[in-house]
Design an enzyme around this catalytic site. Structure first.
Site, PDB file in Angstrom:
ATOM      1  N   CYS A 161      -8.097  -0.828   3.434  1.00 14.96           N
ATOM      2  CA  CYS A 161      -8.768  -1.923   4.146  1.00 14.96           C
ATOM      3  C   CYS A 161      -9.744  -1.317   5.146  1.00 14.96           C
ATOM      4  O   CYS A 161      -9.373  -0.418   5.900  1.00 14.96           O
ATOM      5  CB  CYS A 161      -7.743  -2.781   4.878  1.00 14.96           C
ATOM      6  SG  CYS A 161      -8.510  -4.073   5.877  1.00 14.96           S
ATOM      7  N   HIS A 169       0.869  -1.188   0.000  1.00 21.98           N
ATOM      8  CA  HIS A 169       0.000   0.000   0.000  1.00 21.98           C
ATOM      9  C   HIS A 169       0.906   1.238   0.000  1.00 21.98           C
ATOM     10  O   HIS A 169       2.056   1.187   0.424  1.00 21.98           O
ATOM     11  CB  HIS A 169      -0.959  -0.038   1.196  1.00 21.98           C
ATOM     12  CG  HIS A 169      -2.061  -1.035   0.977  1.00 21.98           C
ATOM     13  ND1 HIS A 169      -3.332  -0.668   0.620  1.00 21.98           N
ATOM     14  CD2 HIS A 169      -2.073  -2.390   1.017  1.00 21.98           C
ATOM     15  CE1 HIS A 169      -4.080  -1.744   0.464  1.00 21.98           C
ATOM     16  NE2 HIS A 169      -3.336  -2.807   0.709  1.00 21.98           N
TER      17      HIS A 169
HETATM   18  C1  LIG Z   1     -14.401 -14.010   8.885  1.00 22.59           C
HETATM   19  C2  LIG Z   1     -15.756 -13.450   9.332  1.00 22.59           C
HETATM   20  C3  LIG Z   1     -16.880 -14.033   8.506  1.00 22.59           C
HETATM   21  C4  LIG Z   1     -15.935 -13.817  10.784  1.00 22.59           C
HETATM   22  O1  LIG Z   1     -17.012 -13.090  11.316  1.00 22.59           O
HETATM   23  P1  LIG Z   1     -17.853 -13.638  12.540  1.00 22.59           P
HETATM   24  O2  LIG Z   1     -18.888 -12.621  12.853  1.00 22.59           O
HETATM   25  O3  LIG Z   1     -16.904 -14.017  13.633  1.00 22.59           O
HETATM   26  O4  LIG Z   1     -18.447 -14.968  11.892  1.00 22.59           O
HETATM   27  P2  LIG Z   1     -19.489 -16.007  12.318  1.00 22.59           P
HETATM   28  O5  LIG Z   1     -18.972 -17.338  11.866  1.00 22.59           O
HETATM   29  O6  LIG Z   1     -19.873 -15.829  13.761  1.00 22.59           O
HETATM   30  O7  LIG Z   1     -20.743 -15.617  11.415  1.00 22.59           O
HETATM   31  C5  LIG Z   1     -21.431 -14.407  11.596  1.00 22.59           C
HETATM   32  C6  LIG Z   1     -22.414 -14.227  10.426  1.00 22.59           C
HETATM   33  O8  LIG Z   1     -21.699 -14.098   9.211  1.00 22.59           O
HETATM   34  C7  LIG Z   1     -22.053 -15.150   8.316  1.00 22.59           C
HETATM   35  N1  LIG Z   1     -20.829 -15.553   7.595  1.00 22.59           N
HETATM   36  C8  LIG Z   1     -19.730 -16.104   8.108  1.00 22.59           C
HETATM   37  N2  LIG Z   1     -18.825 -16.305   7.133  1.00 22.59           N
HETATM   38  C9  LIG Z   1     -19.381 -15.864   5.997  1.00 22.59           C
HETATM   39  C10 LIG Z   1     -18.900 -15.808   4.651  1.00 22.59           C
HETATM   40  N3  LIG Z   1     -17.716 -16.247   4.316  1.00 22.59           N
HETATM   41  N4  LIG Z   1     -19.733 -15.295   3.724  1.00 22.59           N
HETATM   42  C11 LIG Z   1     -20.962 -14.841   4.067  1.00 22.59           C
HETATM   43  N5  LIG Z   1     -21.440 -14.857   5.322  1.00 22.59           N
HETATM   44  C12 LIG Z   1     -20.645 -15.377   6.273  1.00 22.59           C
HETATM   45  C13 LIG Z   1     -22.608 -16.226   9.193  1.00 22.59           C
HETATM   46  O9  LIG Z   1     -23.446 -17.099   8.470  1.00 22.59           O
HETATM   47  C14 LIG Z   1     -23.335 -15.428  10.240  1.00 22.59           C
HETATM   48  O10 LIG Z   1     -24.545 -14.940   9.677  1.00 22.59           O
HETATM   49  P3  LIG Z   1     -25.843 -14.683  10.590  1.00 22.59           P
HETATM   50  O11 LIG Z   1     -26.160 -16.029  11.199  1.00 22.59           O
HETATM   51  O12 LIG Z   1     -25.451 -13.648  11.609  1.00 22.59           O
HETATM   52  O13 LIG Z   1     -26.860 -14.192   9.625  1.00 22.59           O
HETATM   53  C15 LIG Z   1     -15.782 -11.891   9.215  1.00 22.59           C
HETATM   54  O14 LIG Z   1     -14.885 -11.369  10.128  1.00 22.59           O
HETATM   55  C16 LIG Z   1     -15.418 -11.400   7.839  1.00 22.59           C
HETATM   56  O15 LIG Z   1     -16.135 -11.629   6.879  1.00 22.59           O
HETATM   57  N6  LIG Z   1     -14.255 -10.677   7.742  1.00 22.59           N
HETATM   58  C17 LIG Z   1     -13.766 -10.227   6.454  1.00 22.59           C
HETATM   59  C18 LIG Z   1     -13.187  -8.853   6.609  1.00 22.59           C
HETATM   60  C19 LIG Z   1     -12.559  -8.427   5.314  1.00 22.59           C
HETATM   61  O16 LIG Z   1     -12.944  -8.846   4.236  1.00 22.59           O
HETATM   62  N7  LIG Z   1     -11.553  -7.555   5.440  1.00 22.59           N
HETATM   63  C20 LIG Z   1     -10.844  -7.045   4.325  1.00 22.59           C
HETATM   64  C21 LIG Z   1      -9.908  -8.072   3.754  1.00 22.59           C
HETATM   65  S1  LIG Z   1      -8.464  -7.274   3.187  1.00 22.59           S
HETATM   66  C22 LIG Z   1      -7.186  -7.952   4.059  1.00 22.59           C
HETATM   67  O17 LIG Z   1      -7.403  -8.715   4.924  1.00 22.59           O
HETATM   68  C23 LIG Z   1      -5.819  -7.548   3.704  1.00 22.59           C
HETATM   69  C24 LIG Z   1      -5.353  -7.892   2.285  1.00 22.59           C
HETATM   70  C25 LIG Z   1      -5.689  -9.324   1.888  1.00 22.59           C
HETATM   71  O18 LIG Z   1      -5.967  -7.025   1.347  1.00 22.59           O
HETATM   72  C26 LIG Z   1      -3.851  -7.711   2.165  1.00 22.59           C
HETATM   73  C27 LIG Z   1      -3.352  -6.428   2.785  1.00 22.59           C
HETATM   74  O19 LIG Z   1      -3.385  -5.376   2.171  1.00 22.59           O
HETATM   75  O20 LIG Z   1      -2.922  -6.515   3.930  1.00 22.59           O
END
Ligand SMILES: CC(C)(COP(=O)([O-])OP(=O)([O-])OC[C@H]1O[C@@H](n2cnc3c(N)ncnc32)[C@H](O)[C@@H]1OP(=O)([O-])[O-])[C@@H](O)C(=O)NCCC(=O)NCCSC(=O)C[C@@](C)(O)CC(=O)[O-]
Length: 313
Positions: free
Chosen positions: A240, A209
């Protein structure tokens, strides 16, 4: 080590770039951006993420976008997947590669994916197995490899530890990401060298970045170690949602301009890439963050009825 003679760029603009937008970006715009990147010669594109829409609503149209892309056999399309639920949703859209994403910082892991580093690795293990069983390659993104928005400096030993854990669950290759853009060339080299303890140079990519304007210098520092895979975002899109204040990735146009100027082949048509950057910047209603893209656009002849550098879509 001599500089590589060719470089492969994964444009992460459609995913990393657009995941942080305040405004709604329609699926048609995302799809058109992917098409413009394809036409510009990008052969790997990170399209979207199958994460919770409650966490990142901007990526809720993941399946729609994957479905709408006019896929080409010579291009690889990747998507982010944080868990088995995400994998099961992603697999229906036939990604060539999935990206599991972990952090070298405990605090960032908690903020970004709501679990510890160790728990994230436990989640990824069955995802990697399931992906490999279906012939899908797996990349492991390592965030915060030099600095963390919550913890400050990150030691190379933390990067080495994460690379070891990702190697242990079988990911095929890894990204060394400077999520908040605080890295400077020697720190980036230390993070890369820590990663090389577990992955060969051909399996490591740089993802920098540009928050502090260091990303081009960091790219050169990585090239000096033989790294030839990089991620960048057209028009310098991005940030992010869980790293406040972090700006976009280094702009793909800027990286390509530097590489071509050094005689390094990328297979990318810079002029068409600039068109892609102008298109998405116009859609977002703001100028491109790419210095090279802006300079090239300014030198273009003014089209009838349009501003210099405008692009027809
Ligand atoms: C990992 C979780 C899901 C944990 O989130 P959580 O709240 O701990 O998950 P959970 O298992 O308790 O589930 C909560 C709800 O989310 C649903 N759920 C659970 N998983 C999914 C899924 N895959 N797709 C769709 N829905 C999902 C699940 O079904 C449930 O739905 P509800 O019963 O409340 O209706 C959440 O924290 C999350 O989605 N985080 C993603 C955050 C993100 O995308 N950040 C940006 C990424 S960029 C990055 O990381 C850096 C990178 C790669 O670019 C490199 C860099 O520059 O450093």
């Amino acid at each position: 080590m001599g500089l590589p003679s060719k470089v492969k760029i994964i444009d992460v603009g459609p995913r990393d770039g657009l995941q942080n937008e305040k405004q709604v970006v329609p699926a048609e715009v995302k799809t058109h951006l992917v098409h413009l990147l394809q036409e510009a010669g990008l052969r790997e594109i990170e399209v979207t993420s199958f994460v919770s829409p409650k966490w990142v609503p901007q990526m809720a149209d993941n399946a729609q976008v994957m479905q709408a892309i006019a896929r080409r056999a010579d291009i690889e399309y990747s998507v982010l997947v944080p868990n088995m639920k995400g994998f099961e949703a992603a697999v229906a859209s036939r990604p060539d590669e999935i990206v599991v994403f972990a952090s070298a910082s405990e605090s960032f892991s908690q903020k970004n994916i709501n679990c510890s580093i160790a728990e994230s690795i436990e989640r990824f293990a069955p995802v990697v197995q399931a992906a490999h069983a279906q012939g899908i390659r797996v990349r492991g993104a390592m965030s915060c490899t030099v600095g963390c928005p919550y913890e400050g400096d990150i030691a190379p030993a933390q990067v080495e530890s994460l690379a070891r854990l990702l190697r242990g669950v079988g990911v095929d290759r890894v990204d060394v990401a400077d999520t908040i853009g605080v890295g400077t060339p020697l720190k980036i080299q230390r993070a890369l060298e820590a990663t090389f303890k577990h992955f060969g140079v051909d399996q490591v990519s740089g993802h920098f970045h540009d928050t502090y304007g260091q990303a081009i210098g960091n790219t050169l520092a990585a090239l000096e170690l033989g790294v030839w895979n990089f991620q960048s975002s057209v028009a310098g899109l991005g940030g992010c949602p869980y790293a406040k204040g972090a700006t976009g990735n280094v702009a793909t146009e800027d990286v390509v301009f530097m590489l071509h100027g050094m005689g390094i082949d990328t297979g990318i048509d810079l002029d068409r890439l600039v068109d892609a950057g102008l298109y998405i910047s116009a859609q977002l209603g703001r100028p491109s963050s790419s210095r090279a893209g802006t300079a090239i656009a300014k030198k273009r002849p003014e089209p009838e009825g349009g501003a210099p550098g405008s692009v027809c879509v």
